[in-house]
Motif scaffolding. Structure first.
Motif, PDB file in Angstrom:
ATOM      1  N   CYS A   1      45.747  39.566  39.323  1.00  0.00           N
ATOM      2  CA  CYS A   1      46.142  40.084  39.680  1.00  0.00           C
ATOM      3  C   CYS A   1      44.890  40.595  41.189  1.00  0.00           C
TER       4      CYS A   1
ATOM      5  N   CYS B   1      41.391  37.160  42.418  1.00  0.00           N
ATOM      6  CA  CYS B   1      42.236  36.959  41.133  1.00  0.00           C
ATOM      7  C   CYS B   1      43.774  36.311  41.110  1.00  0.00           C
TER       8      CYS B   1
ATOM      9  N   CYS C   1      39.449  37.071  33.324  1.00  0.00           N
ATOM     10  CA  CYS C   1      39.849  38.095  34.874  1.00  0.00           C
ATOM     11  C   CYS C   1      39.165  39.487  34.474  1.00  0.00           C
TER      12      CYS C   1
HETATM   13 ZN   LIG Z   1      43.678  39.537  37.709  1.00  0.00          ZN
END
Ligand SMILES: [Zn+2]
Length: 282
Positions: free
Chosen positions: A53, A50, A31
Motif C-alpha cells: 500500500c 509497504c 502492515c
Molecule cells: Zn501496507
C-alpha cells in the motif's frame, strides 16, 4: 452458522503490554495501514515503504542519507557528543540513556550530517534519527545543524535537513531551547547568502524542531501521512476545548491549509529535491 459453539474465554495475558511487542519481532510483520503481511527484508528493500500500500514507515538517519545521496558521502562532526551539562536524572540518569542510544545506534547523537552529491549537485544533508531519544534536539543536534549551515555558506552549496523529532531535549533544559534561536539565526545568515535550504518533514516532526528549522525552509516538504505539529492534539483539545478535525496535524491537512509547500512520496523525494535545487540555483 457455526456447527460447534464454544464459550470464548479471554486469552490470558501474563506479559505486560510493553513487553508484548518483542514477541512479534520476526521475519514478518503486519502492515499497520493495509494489514497485509510483509516480509521485513522486502520492507527494507523498499526504503521502509509497504510494498502493498506504500505506507511510509520511519527510515533511519543513515538510510535516509543513502536515499538522498548519489553515492558515497562524507560525514561531518561525527564525534560531537552531549556532555550532560545538567547532570540530569529522571527515571534514569540522562548519561545512561545517552550511552545506551550511542551503543545501540552507533552514533553520538540524534542527527547525522553528510556531504555528497544529490542528483549530481554538491549539498549538505542533515538527517535526524528518531531512535536516539525520540530524535530530540539537544545542544549537539543544534550545533551540528548550525555547523552544517556554516559549511554551506563557506562552500556556497545548498542545505537539506530531514527532520524526525519529538522536539527539544528536555534533559538539557534551557540549553536545548537555546538551539531554536541559534539554528534560526544561522538560517537567516544562509538566507542572506542566497543559498537554498530545503526542509523535509517526516513522521513525526513536532515541538521545538517544528518551531525552528523544520518550518524555516525555502521549501517545506513532507512525506505522506507524517505527523507534524507543535503541541500534541490532546494538549490542543484541552486548551481550546474543541474537538479537532479529522486528519489534523497530518501532512495532507497541513498542505491544504498552507503550512507546507508539498507532500512528496519517499520514492520521488530525491528527484523532487534535485529539481527544486535546479530551480533555485539554476
Ligand atoms: Zn501496507
Amino acid at each position: 452458522m457455526a456447527w460447534f459453539k464454544r464459550e470464548k474465554k479471554a486469552i490470558e495475558q501474563p506479559v505486560p503490554p510493553d513487553e508484548r511487542k518483542v514477541k512479534t519481532e520476526g521475519l514478518w510483520m503486519k502492515c499497520e495501514s493495509c494489514r497485509a503481511i510483509i516480509w521485513k527484508k522486502d520492507l527494507e528493500a523498499h526504503w521502509n515503504l509497504c510494498p502493498k500500500c506504500g505506507h511510509h514507515y520511519r527510515l533511519s538517519a543513515k538510510r535516509r542519507l543513502e536515499l538522498l545521496f548519489d553515492g558515497r558521502w562524507v560525514e561531518h562532526d561525527a564525534q560531537l557528543a552531549s556532555s550532560d551539562p545538567l547532570r540530569f536524572t529522571d527515571t534514569r540518569p540522562y548519561a545512561a540513556r545517552l550511552r545506551e542510544s550511542q551503543r545501540k545506534l552507533g552514533m553520538q547523537d540524534a542527527i547525522l550530517t553528510g556531504e555528497g552529491l544529490l542528483n549530481g549537485r554538491a549539498a549538505i544533508c542533515c538527517s535526524m534519527e528518531f531512535g536516539f531519544i525520540g530524535g530530540s534536539m539537544g545542544a549537539v543536534v543544534g550545533e551540528k545543524v548550525t555547523r552544517a549551515i556554516e559549511r554551506c555558506i563557506a562552500q556556497r552549496i545548498p542545505l537539506v535537513v530531514v527532520s524526525c523529532s519529538g522536539g527539544a531535549r528536555m534533559m538539557e533544559g534551557t540549553i536545548s531551547l537555546m538551539q531554536l534561536a541559534k539554528v534560526s539565526a544561522a538560517l537567516a545568515r544562509l538566507d542572506d547568502e542566497k543559498l537554498p535550504y530545503i526542509s523535509v518533514l517526516t513522521d513525526p516532526t513536532t515541538g521545538g524542531v517544528t518551531a525552528s528549522y523544520a518550518m524555516l525552509g525555502d521549501l517545506n516538504i513532507a512525506e505522506p501521512g507524517a505527523l507534524i505539529g507543535f503541541a500534541g492534539p490532546r494538549v490542543i483539545e484541552q486548551t481550546i476545548r474543541q474537538k479537532l478535525p479529522e486528519g489534523f496535524q497530518r501532512a495532507e491537512f497541513l498542505l491544504e491549509h498552507g503550512f507546507l509547500d508539498a507532500v512528496v512520496p519517499r520514492k520521488e523525494l530525491k528527484t523532487y529535491i534535485g529539481s527544486a535545487l535546479d530551480f533555485f540555483i539554476g
